[in-house]
Enzyme design. Structure first.
Site, PDB file in Angstrom:
ATOM      1  N   ALA A  71      31.831  38.458  34.717  1.00  0.00           N
ATOM      2  CA  ALA A  71      30.675  37.929  33.998  1.00  0.00           C
ATOM      3  C   ALA A  71      31.102  37.153  32.754  1.00  0.00           C
ATOM      4  O   ALA A  71      32.119  37.466  32.111  1.00  0.00           O
ATOM      5  CB  ALA A  71      29.739  39.067  33.600  1.00  0.00           C
ATOM      6  N   GLY A 116      33.248  41.260  38.029  1.00  0.00           N
ATOM      7  CA  GLY A 116      32.539  40.499  39.049  1.00  0.00           C
ATOM      8  C   GLY A 116      33.443  39.615  39.883  1.00  0.00           C
ATOM      9  O   GLY A 116      33.113  39.301  41.030  1.00  0.00           O
ATOM     10  N   GLU A 119      34.629  41.831  42.497  1.00  0.00           N
ATOM     11  CA  GLU A 119      33.506  42.104  43.391  1.00  0.00           C
ATOM     12  C   GLU A 119      33.227  40.939  44.349  1.00  0.00           C
ATOM     13  O   GLU A 119      32.865  41.156  45.503  1.00  0.00           O
ATOM     14  CB  GLU A 119      32.263  42.443  42.569  1.00  0.00           C
ATOM     15  CG  GLU A 119      32.379  43.809  41.902  1.00  0.00           C
ATOM     16  CD  GLU A 119      31.273  44.101  40.930  1.00  0.00           C
ATOM     17  OE1 GLU A 119      30.592  45.131  41.073  1.00  0.00           O
ATOM     18  OE2 GLU A 119      31.066  43.288  39.994  1.00  0.00           O
ATOM     19  N   GLU A 139      34.292  47.487  33.979  1.00  0.00           N
ATOM     20  CA  GLU A 139      32.952  47.471  33.394  1.00  0.00           C
ATOM     21  C   GLU A 139      32.651  48.641  32.461  1.00  0.00           C
ATOM     22  O   GLU A 139      31.984  48.475  31.431  1.00  0.00           O
ATOM     23  CB  GLU A 139      31.902  47.411  34.503  1.00  0.00           C
ATOM     24  CG  GLU A 139      31.736  46.043  35.131  1.00  0.00           C
ATOM     25  CD  GLU A 139      32.690  45.777  36.283  1.00  0.00           C
ATOM     26  OE1 GLU A 139      32.490  44.793  37.009  1.00  0.00           O
ATOM     27  OE2 GLU A 139      33.642  46.572  36.461  1.00  0.00           O
TER      28      GLU A 139
END
Length: 265
Positions: A71, A116, A119, A139
């Site tokens: 992010a 992310g 991910e 995170e």
């Protein structure tokens, strides 16, 4: 080779032999996923999902030092709580866009693949990484949890206890350890991830488009089911291929000792 840009930071390239490349193209920010970039990823995935001429997708990076660092925390730092709530479905659509691609998807990873970014790679079916890769879900170290599928996709690769250890500690994995744990499917020398992933995609895309999509559907839908339910999922997927033009062409090509010319239907 055709090329199409989605927003400022995503490029889709069409390669020969039914392979498409989705390139993350925000190198100055090491592909940190802003709201606008997330929307572009989702739009590119929607276009690829609906393209019958694509049999395999490779997700790559134009950033020298990273696949994707997750992010955009600089953008997030400017958000109010309401801004963050409004952003959530837009960023989530990027991760589910990759996850829901109906054809096989391969991540080509080098450098940092964190949060992310990791991910996005986990949302693919296969991960090719070079020896510079560093993967992790940090995170909890910034006060949130993996929200792009990490808590669900990571245990499906490495098991619940190993996933818990990696998420709870927020530690980073070098490429060799990630490969040993099964997080990376093919490890290649530095700088070789994109070429190796495109070669793998070409080998995959040489097979029946109908068969590939049905096989992926059976693999995905069967996860977590008991054996008998999984076999029913497999049977339904088999039926979509057994009476297809691709099946008829595959059998004919085998008997005539020639490469198949897949109708894709």
């Amino acid at each position: 080779m055709g090329e199409e840009r989605y927003g400022e930071h995503v490029v889709v390239r069409r390669h020969v032999e039914r392979v498409a490349e989705l390139a993350l193209d925000r190198p100055k920010a090491m592909n940190a996923v802003s709201t606008a970039m997330a929307e572009s990823i989702a739009a590119a995935c929607a276009a690829l999902a609906g393209d019958p001429d694509v049999s395999a997708v490779v997700v790559t990076s134009t950033a020298e030092r990273a696949f994707c660092v997750g992010a955009d925390l600089k953008e997030r730092n400017t958000f109010s709580d309401d801004d963050l709530r409004r952003q959530r479905p837009r960023t989530r659509a990027a991760y589910t866009g990759v996850l829901d691609l109906p054809m096989p998807a391969i991540a080509a990873v080098h450098g940092f693949a964190l949060g992310g970014g990791f991910e996005l790679a986990l949302a693919c079916d296969l991960i090719v990484a070079d020896e510079t890769a560093v993967l992790g879900l940090p995170e909890v170290s910034v006060g949130v949890i993996p929200g792009g599928g990490g808590t669900q996709l990571l245990p499906r690769r490495v098991g619940a206890a190993r996933a818990a250890e990696l998420i709870f500690t927020a530690r980073r994995l070098p490429a060799a350890e990630a490969t040993a744990l099964g997080l990376v499917d093919r490890l290649v020398p530095p700088g070789g991830d994109r070429e190796a992933a495109l070669d793998l995609a070409a080998a995959i895309a040489a097979n029946s488009p109908v068969g590939l999509r049905a096989a992926k559907r059976a693999l995905r839908l069967g996860q977590g089911l008991d054996l008998r339910a999984g076999l029913e999922v497999e049977d339904a997927a088999w039926r979509t291929t057994a009476f297809s033009a691709d099946r008829a062409e595959g059998v004919a090509a085998f008997n005539e000792k020639r490469p198949p010319r897949w109708p894709g239907e």
